[in-house]
Design an enzyme around this catalytic site. Structure first.
Site, PDB file in Angstrom:
ATOM      1  N   ASP A   7       0.788  -1.083   0.033  1.00  0.00           N
ATOM      2  CA  ASP A   7      -0.069  -0.032  -0.066  1.00  0.00           C
ATOM      3  C   ASP A   7       0.867   1.336  -0.070  1.00  0.00           C
ATOM      4  OD1 ASP A   7      -2.547  -1.224   0.018  1.00  0.00           O
ATOM      5  OD2 ASP A   7      -1.896  -1.797   2.081  1.00  0.00           O
ATOM      6  N   TYR A  33       7.488 -10.042   6.130  1.00  0.00           N
ATOM      7  CA  TYR A  33       7.150  -8.549   6.482  1.00  0.00           C
ATOM      8  C   TYR A  33       8.215  -8.214   7.612  1.00  0.00           C
ATOM      9  CZ  TYR A  33       3.529  -7.900   3.070  1.00  0.00           C
ATOM     10  OH  TYR A  33       2.711  -7.927   1.775  1.00  0.00           O
TER      11      TYR A  33
END
Length: 366
Positions: free
Chosen positions: A121, A204
């Site tokens: 994002d 992540y």
């Protein structure tokens, strides 16, 4: 003339303005016709006698394609996300496809068989994003090579099997990509390979200062995420993209202090400045899942919630509705690695050294 004499001053001014606008339009039309005439005669735009070299159409039919995986690194701080969007040009994919078309590695996105591993994002970076795509190739056979029906034998269409003799994908793309986006490596893959659907693990990382956070409490709460759970209370609903299941698997999660490059340790008075790294490994993730998980862990670390809040939110039977809380910031989040089975990455040594130096220079600027 008699009609003009009967007009008022305001009417005369209005008529003059309209006539001037009409003259401007006529000048533009004439200029366009002159430019087109110059192009047909091979003249330069200014109308000089110098001959403009006609642009030769690139013949993709002379080359085979090769389905490859590209490992992409990007700093997403100033971008609106990875995926192309209609209302902005500031996306990573926009930059990637501009570079791919400019270097004639693809004809268009529509015909490139493109897949991405993870959709990051706005503000989120990646050190190991992976995309799969069909690129122009010098190879006549080998892993991932797709022979065109219309391809012809020429000096570029050698019997290339090793990555060392193939087009230097990373090298040429990094020449035209913006400073924040770099290709790290490439790998030949089967034509059926998908960067999205064949990924076995995604990692992540989220970086944050200790401040007043209780790291031990955060670690205890983080352990509750491991395993298979319904994460609907730790994400943003994405029904528009067809997401109907919120069950995901977390393989591991850890929170570790980052050792300074200089090797010096901070004393107790400076402990609040110590940087930590949260690492989450899973097969797939929901929209904003990591940032929601980090946000709840921050609440635990601040003492605003107990460790048990994680288990409470994972129990969707007793907590069917997501409570209101602010997501963690986007900038510290990084898609660190995407893992696949039976992929051998090819690193262009010269390009890899250039990328390393480039990122070191960017770090010094920051």
């Amino acid at each position: 003339m008699s009609q003009l004499e009967n007009l008022s001053k305001e009417e005369l001014v209005s008529k003059v303005i309209r006539l001037e606008a009409h003259v401007t339009q006529l000048k533009n039309v004439i200029a366009k016709h002159v430019a087109k005439g110059n192009e047909r005669r091979g003249e330069a735009p200014g109308g000089s006698d110098s001959r403009a070299k006609p642009r030769r159409e690139f013949d993709f039919g002379r080359y085979n394609k090769r389905h490859v995986a590209l490992k992409v690194c990007y700093l997403g701080w100033n971008y609106q996300g990875l995926a192309v969007q209609e209302d902005t040009a500031m996306t990573i994919e926009k930059e990637l496809f501009n570079a791919l078309v400019t270097t004639r590695l693809i004809e268009s996105r529509d015909t490139s068989n493109y897949h991405r591993c993870g959709r990051t994002d706005k503000g989120v970076s990646a050190f190991g994003q992976v995309i799969s795509i069909d690129l122009r190739s010098n190879a006549s056979d080998g892993v991932g090579v797709i022979v065109r029906d219309s391809s012809v034998s020429n000096k570029n269409q050698a019997n290339v099997k090793s990555g060392e003799e193939e087009i230097r994908y990373a090298h040429i793309l990094n020449k035209v990509l913006p400073p924040e986006v770099r290709i790290l490596a490439w790998a030949p893959v089967s034509p059926s390979f998908s960067a999205r659907f064949h990924c076995v693990r995604r990692t992540y990382k989220y970086h944050f200062p200790q401040g007043e956070l209780n790291i031990d409490a955060m670690r205890e709460a983080a352990k509750l995420f491991i395993g298979t759970h319904d994460f609907r209370n730790f994400c943003k609903m994405d029904v528009g993209n067809g997401v109907v299941s919120y069950v995901r698997v977390i393989h591991s999660i850890s929170i570790e202090a980052i050792t300074p490059v200089c090797g010096e340790r901070l004393d107790d008075k400076e402990s609040g400045y110590r940087m930590f790294e949260l690492t989450v490994v899973g097969q797939a993730f929901l929209w904003h899942q990591i940032r929601c998980m980090v946000a709840v862990l921050f609440l635990v670390g601040q003492g605003d919630e107990s460790v048990d809040v994680v288990a409470l939110l994972l129990d969707v039977q007793n907590t069917p509705c997501k409570p209101q809380y602010c997501m963690a910031a986007d900038l510290p989040l990084v898609l660190f690695e995407c893992e696949y089975e039976n992929i051998s990455w090819i690193y262009d040594r010269e390009a890899h050294i250039a990328v390393t130096k480039h990122l070191q220079d960017r770090k010094s600027v920051v």
